[in-house]
Design an enzyme around this catalytic site. Sequence first.
Site, mmCIF file in Angstrom:
data_model
loop_
_atom_site.group_PDB
_atom_site.id
_atom_site.type_symbol
_atom_site.label_atom_id
_atom_site.label_comp_id
_atom_site.label_asym_id
_atom_site.label_seq_id
_atom_site.Cartn_x
_atom_site.Cartn_y
_atom_site.Cartn_z
ATOM 1 N N HIS A 172 51.778 43.226 42.616
ATOM 2 C CA HIS A 172 52.827 43.771 43.476
ATOM 3 C C HIS A 172 52.595 43.460 44.954
ATOM 4 C CE1 HIS A 172 55.163 47.286 45.260
ATOM 5 N NE2 HIS A 172 56.057 46.726 44.474
ATOM 6 N N TYR A 189 66.724 46.440 53.223
ATOM 7 C CA TYR A 189 65.533 47.276 53.089
ATOM 8 C C TYR A 189 64.796 47.299 54.424
ATOM 9 C CZ TYR A 189 65.627 46.992 47.907
ATOM 10 O OH TYR A 189 65.966 47.072 46.578
ATOM 11 N N ARG A 241 60.586 44.531 37.507
ATOM 12 C CA ARG A 241 61.731 45.186 36.883
ATOM 13 C C ARG A 241 63.045 44.707 37.493
ATOM 14 N NH1 ARG A 241 61.902 51.610 37.144
ATOM 15 N NH2 ARG A 241 61.747 50.997 39.328
ATOM 16 N N HIS A 281 61.613 51.280 52.804
ATOM 17 C CA HIS A 281 60.714 50.605 51.863
ATOM 18 C C HIS A 281 59.343 50.302 52.456
ATOM 19 C CE1 HIS A 281 59.595 47.267 48.983
ATOM 20 N NE2 HIS A 281 60.092 48.170 48.153
ATOM 21 N N ARG A 328 60.305 58.620 51.014
ATOM 22 C CA ARG A 328 61.709 58.418 50.656
ATOM 23 C C ARG A 328 62.067 59.092 49.335
ATOM 24 N NH1 ARG A 328 62.534 52.928 48.712
ATOM 25 N NH2 ARG A 328 62.715 53.824 46.636
ATOM 26 N N ARG A 331 59.605 39.890 43.585
ATOM 27 C CA ARG A 331 61.042 40.081 43.380
ATOM 28 C C ARG A 331 61.775 39.116 44.302
ATOM 29 N NH1 ARG A 331 62.934 44.268 40.803
ATOM 30 N NH2 ARG A 331 61.270 45.731 41.332
#
Length: 348
Positions: A132, A165, A102, A289, A261, A72
Amino acid sequence: MELYKLPRPDLKDPPFEPVIPPALAHSDPFTAIRTSDQLLHHPFESFQPVLDLLNAAADDPNVLAIKQTLYRVGKDKPIVDALMRAREQGKQVTVLVELKARFDEENNIVWAKQLEQAGVHVVYGLLGLKTHCKVALIVRREPEGMRRYVHLSTGNYNVSSTRVYTDIGLMTCDPEVGADASDLFNFLTGYSSLEHYRAFAVAPLSLRSEVIALIDREIEHHRAHGGGRLIFKMNGLNDVGMADALYRASQAGVEIDLIVRGICSLRPGVPELSPTIRVRSIIGRFLEHSRIFYFGDGGREEIYLASADLMTRNLDRRVETMFPVRQPPIRERIRDEILQAYLDDTEN
């Protein structure tokens, strides 16, 4: 986010300026990493040292190769610019771009095309799996021979998100970590199918079994000597196998704190099921995160960082990494400064 862009400073937090650790502010990144592993706790510490490392690698004639995963990236592209410049200067550059990230599909397609046009070897991951993990590998020629420098992170190579984050990045030249990073990129680019690594646990190959084995080891230590302790921080926990392993540990008497979280399908504090498990969620200015896994290990504490949550999608349908924090001062900082702060936060 559109709402946040409105010119209403009276409704917003004052700007937060991250710091740069002194070890990375006053020397070149390669020297700093050779001296000791370097931990970056975002957003309290700046993402700039990561950009400095990649820019130094792009311009250094002794750097032969750079390999990196991009999940990302966002709309700002200093990472992409550094990788393209490295290729233009004759370095071997390989980038795995995840097109199924996404909300970032369009950005990633644009950056992938630009990287390809610059001559970068762009790959798009493995069929049926979303990549990821967050890994950057730099291969550098030095007087002692070839050395691998690695940056690993719980969060993305996204300049904007590193300001909002909470994530943890580790920069190291540990030989085993470097060898594992090389093997991981060989796996991602289809050159090998290695299942067991030296330092890494990699999903979907071994991360699930490694975490369960570490939980089971904690149970055995507790039964033999007492003092069993687990502290896990993550974004979500919905995997039945992981919940069952934590239930077993609790029933054996291991003290367990979970900092989750979001979704958590485990039920804490249930007599005879989870009597020693406590769950809390920290909601604050920054989006939590980071993924941290602490094991008491009979007094020989081990801490791992990961790109994965204990969710079925992460463990079975994504390529993820979990990696050890090996240097004692960094382990102590994570335990005493980071994890303890979360455990002390009892109000929201």
